[in-house]
Design a protein around this motif. Sequence first.
Motif, PDB file in Angstrom:
ATOM      1  N   TYR A 255     -13.942  11.160  76.928  1.00 25.75           N
ATOM      2  CA  TYR A 255     -14.519   9.280  77.589  1.00 25.75           C
ATOM      3  C   TYR A 255     -14.068   9.490  78.619  1.00 25.75           C
ATOM      4  O   TYR A 255     -15.184   9.004  78.810  1.00 25.75           O
ATOM      5  CB  TYR A 255     -12.601   9.114  77.037  1.00 25.75           C
ATOM      6  N   ALA A 256     -13.277   9.932  80.142  1.00 25.67           N
ATOM      7  CA  ALA A 256     -14.129  10.394  81.365  1.00 25.67           C
ATOM      8  C   ALA A 256     -15.181  10.908  81.534  1.00 25.67           C
ATOM      9  O   ALA A 256     -15.217  10.446  82.751  1.00 25.67           O
ATOM     10  CB  ALA A 256     -12.309  11.321  81.450  1.00 25.67           C
ATOM     11  N   ASP A 257     -15.663  11.457  80.476  1.00 24.48           N
ATOM     12  CA  ASP A 257     -17.328  12.157  81.464  1.00 24.48           C
ATOM     13  C   ASP A 257     -17.920  11.177  81.067  1.00 24.48           C
ATOM     14  O   ASP A 257     -18.583  10.388  82.273  1.00 24.48           O
ATOM     15  CB  ASP A 257     -17.339  12.988  80.356  1.00 24.48           C
TER      16      ASP A 257
ATOM     17  N   LEU B 252     -21.724   6.601  82.991  1.00 27.29           N
ATOM     18  CA  LEU B 252     -21.744   5.369  83.187  1.00 27.29           C
ATOM     19  C   LEU B 252     -22.242   4.341  84.663  1.00 27.29           C
ATOM     20  O   LEU B 252     -22.585   4.245  85.433  1.00 27.29           O
ATOM     21  CB  LEU B 252     -21.624   4.317  82.234  1.00 27.29           C
ATOM     22  N   PHE B 253     -20.922   5.221  85.626  1.00 29.76           N
ATOM     23  CA  PHE B 253     -19.928   4.204  86.634  1.00 29.76           C
ATOM     24  C   PHE B 253     -21.583   5.426  87.412  1.00 29.76           C
ATOM     25  O   PHE B 253     -21.539   3.963  88.095  1.00 29.76           O
ATOM     26  CB  PHE B 253     -19.059   4.900  87.144  1.00 29.76           C
ATOM     27  N   ARG B 254     -21.115   6.318  87.797  1.00 31.60           N
ATOM     28  CA  ARG B 254     -22.453   6.808  88.369  1.00 31.60           C
ATOM     29  C   ARG B 254     -23.959   6.006  87.882  1.00 31.60           C
ATOM     30  O   ARG B 254     -24.666   6.268  89.095  1.00 31.60           O
ATOM     31  CB  ARG B 254     -22.828   8.134  88.089  1.00 31.60           C
ATOM     32  N   GLN B 255     -24.141   6.023  86.817  1.00 30.62           N
ATOM     33  CA  GLN B 255     -25.475   5.406  86.270  1.00 30.62           C
ATOM     34  C   GLN B 255     -25.807   3.991  86.554  1.00 30.62           C
ATOM     35  O   GLN B 255     -26.249   3.286  86.804  1.00 30.62           O
ATOM     36  CB  GLN B 255     -26.475   5.769  84.966  1.00 30.62           C
ATOM     37  N   GLY B 256     -24.713   2.854  87.500  1.00 27.58           N
ATOM     38  CA  GLY B 256     -24.304   1.776  87.318  1.00 27.58           C
ATOM     39  C   GLY B 256     -24.931   0.891  86.571  1.00 27.58           C
ATOM     40  O   GLY B 256     -25.305   0.196  85.761  1.00 27.58           O
ATOM     41  N   LEU B 257     -24.775   1.459  84.996  1.00 30.83           N
ATOM     42  CA  LEU B 257     -24.286   0.937  84.555  1.00 30.83           C
ATOM     43  C   LEU B 257     -22.857  -0.222  83.508  1.00 30.83           C
ATOM     44  O   LEU B 257     -23.164  -0.339  82.783  1.00 30.83           O
ATOM     45  CB  LEU B 257     -24.751   1.752  82.548  1.00 30.83           C
TER      46      LEU B 257
ATOM     47  N   LEU C  77      -5.877   3.546  81.132  1.00 30.94           N
ATOM     48  CA  LEU C  77      -5.970   4.290  79.230  1.00 30.94           C
ATOM     49  C   LEU C  77      -6.669   3.426  79.172  1.00 30.94           C
ATOM     50  O   LEU C  77      -8.216   2.874  80.029  1.00 30.94           O
ATOM     51  CB  LEU C  77      -4.952   3.640  78.694  1.00 30.94           C
ATOM     52  N   TYR C  78      -8.065   4.126  78.552  1.00 32.05           N
ATOM     53  CA  TYR C  78      -9.230   3.921  77.673  1.00 32.05           C
ATOM     54  C   TYR C  78      -9.485   2.546  76.986  1.00 32.05           C
ATOM     55  O   TYR C  78      -8.566   2.595  76.000  1.00 32.05           O
ATOM     56  CB  TYR C  78      -9.674   5.030  76.864  1.00 32.05           C
ATOM     57  N   ALA C  79     -10.356   2.345  76.950  1.00 29.96           N
ATOM     58  CA  ALA C  79     -10.296   1.059  75.683  1.00 29.96           C
ATOM     59  C   ALA C  79     -11.066   1.566  74.491  1.00 29.96           C
ATOM     60  O   ALA C  79     -11.172   2.496  74.024  1.00 29.96           O
ATOM     61  CB  ALA C  79     -11.177   0.182  76.466  1.00 29.96           C
ATOM     62  N   TYR C  80     -10.011   0.424  73.781  1.00 36.91           N
ATOM     63  CA  TYR C  80     -10.570   0.713  71.832  1.00 36.91           C
ATOM     64  C   TYR C  80     -12.127   0.994  71.195  1.00 36.91           C
ATOM     65  O   TYR C  80     -12.894   2.127  70.776  1.00 36.91           O
ATOM     66  CB  TYR C  80      -9.827  -0.342  70.865  1.00 36.91           C
TER      67      TYR C  80
ATOM     68  N   VAL D 160     -13.330   4.328  69.984  1.00 38.65           N
ATOM     69  CA  VAL D 160     -13.917   4.340  68.794  1.00 38.65           C
ATOM     70  C   VAL D 160     -15.425   4.397  69.043  1.00 38.65           C
ATOM     71  O   VAL D 160     -15.988   5.367  67.914  1.00 38.65           O
ATOM     72  CB  VAL D 160     -13.886   3.238  68.141  1.00 38.65           C
ATOM     73  N   VAL D 161     -16.529   4.256  69.553  1.00 45.37           N
ATOM     74  CA  VAL D 161     -17.740   4.584  68.928  1.00 45.37           C
ATOM     75  C   VAL D 161     -18.187   6.360  70.182  1.00 45.37           C
ATOM     76  O   VAL D 161     -18.934   6.979  69.043  1.00 45.37           O
ATOM     77  CB  VAL D 161     -18.440   3.489  70.625  1.00 45.37           C
ATOM     78  N   LEU D 162     -17.436   6.971  70.671  1.00 47.55           N
ATOM     79  CA  LEU D 162     -17.323   8.003  71.263  1.00 47.55           C
ATOM     80  C   LEU D 162     -16.775   8.958  70.227  1.00 47.55           C
ATOM     81  O   LEU D 162     -17.813  10.043  69.681  1.00 47.55           O
ATOM     82  CB  LEU D 162     -17.162   8.320  72.434  1.00 47.55           C
ATOM     83  N   ASP D 163     -16.145   8.563  69.600  1.00 43.03           N
ATOM     84  CA  ASP D 163     -15.863   9.664  68.416  1.00 43.03           C
ATOM     85  C   ASP D 163     -16.349   9.629  67.039  1.00 43.03           C
ATOM     86  O   ASP D 163     -16.401  10.599  66.189  1.00 43.03           O
ATOM     87  CB  ASP D 163     -13.871   9.552  68.467  1.00 43.03           C
TER      88      ASP D 163
END
Length: 295
Positions: free
Chosen positions: A85-87, A92-97, A169-172, A176-179
């Motif tokens: 999740y952290a990756d 997304l943060f680095r890409q400005g998304l 904490l990571y959001a649901y 959910v999408v990553l997993d």
Amino acid sequence: MPPSPYIGRFAPTPSGFLHFGSLVAALASWLDARAVGGRWLLRMEDIDPPREAPGARDAILQTLERYALTWDGEVVHQSQRHEAYADVVERLFRQGLAYACTCSRKQLEDYNGIYPGFCRDAGHSRDGAAIRVRVPELSYRFDDRVQGPFEQHLGREVGDFVIQRRDGLYAYQLAVVLDDGWQGVTDIVRGADLLDNTPRQLYLQELLGLSQPRYLHIPLIIQPDGHKLGKSYRSPPLEPDQATPLLLRALRALGQAVDPSLIGATPAEVLEAARQQWRPEAIARQMTLPEADLR
Ligand code: GLU
Ligand code: ZN
């Protein structure tokens, strides 16, 4: 039966015990997978330790076993997936998304849960901030196998949404999408309380290059008094020794024909009979259960 590419899953949050509504969802998901010889995975969505109920995780596993809802492979725990999740948050943060948001709850209280974009262009640092993903001014739509077409305009109806909370904490939505992507889930069968979360998940799938699963949202069970049966409403945990009668009730709730001879059957026999006759098209878009069926 030849091996099927179908991969389904059940993804309970251990914030409480399974209740009748969760049984209906788990059963539908299991049957939908097993009817085509598919796999059925179990994932504990334990991303929010403060909301966990002591003993809930083990009780959920035990209940599923007692109800013969067998899963394939090891149980995946989201608490073990933080690196993944952290990756993604970092990328997304680095890409400005995605961007850091320092708004307080108080600042957002007048916006009906739709984020007004205050921090969009503020360039805040990540430290101690929540991370929100930028949403496009677009509608996301999909065809639900029971609920039919569903569409939501992310900009107008949701706004930029949180993928990592201020407390880290990571959001649901993100997990959910990553997993589901990582586990190769092809079919999501779950409660209709998550229907209006789905467009956000479609957007994240698109952003992350993941394929879109099929969706089947089981109608919420409305009690005769108009209450929804679910986490927010006090519905009794499932009795371990009531597996057969409760499975039969859950099958009826799903519109499936139930042979009266199954009353004396084991849970595994009930599931095998139901698997052979599974008709997802018989699921109603709404269900109201008689009082007696809720006990
Ligand atoms: N963990 C979520 C819940 O228990 C379900 C997630 C899902 O099925 O997408 O409400
Ligand atoms: Zn903000």
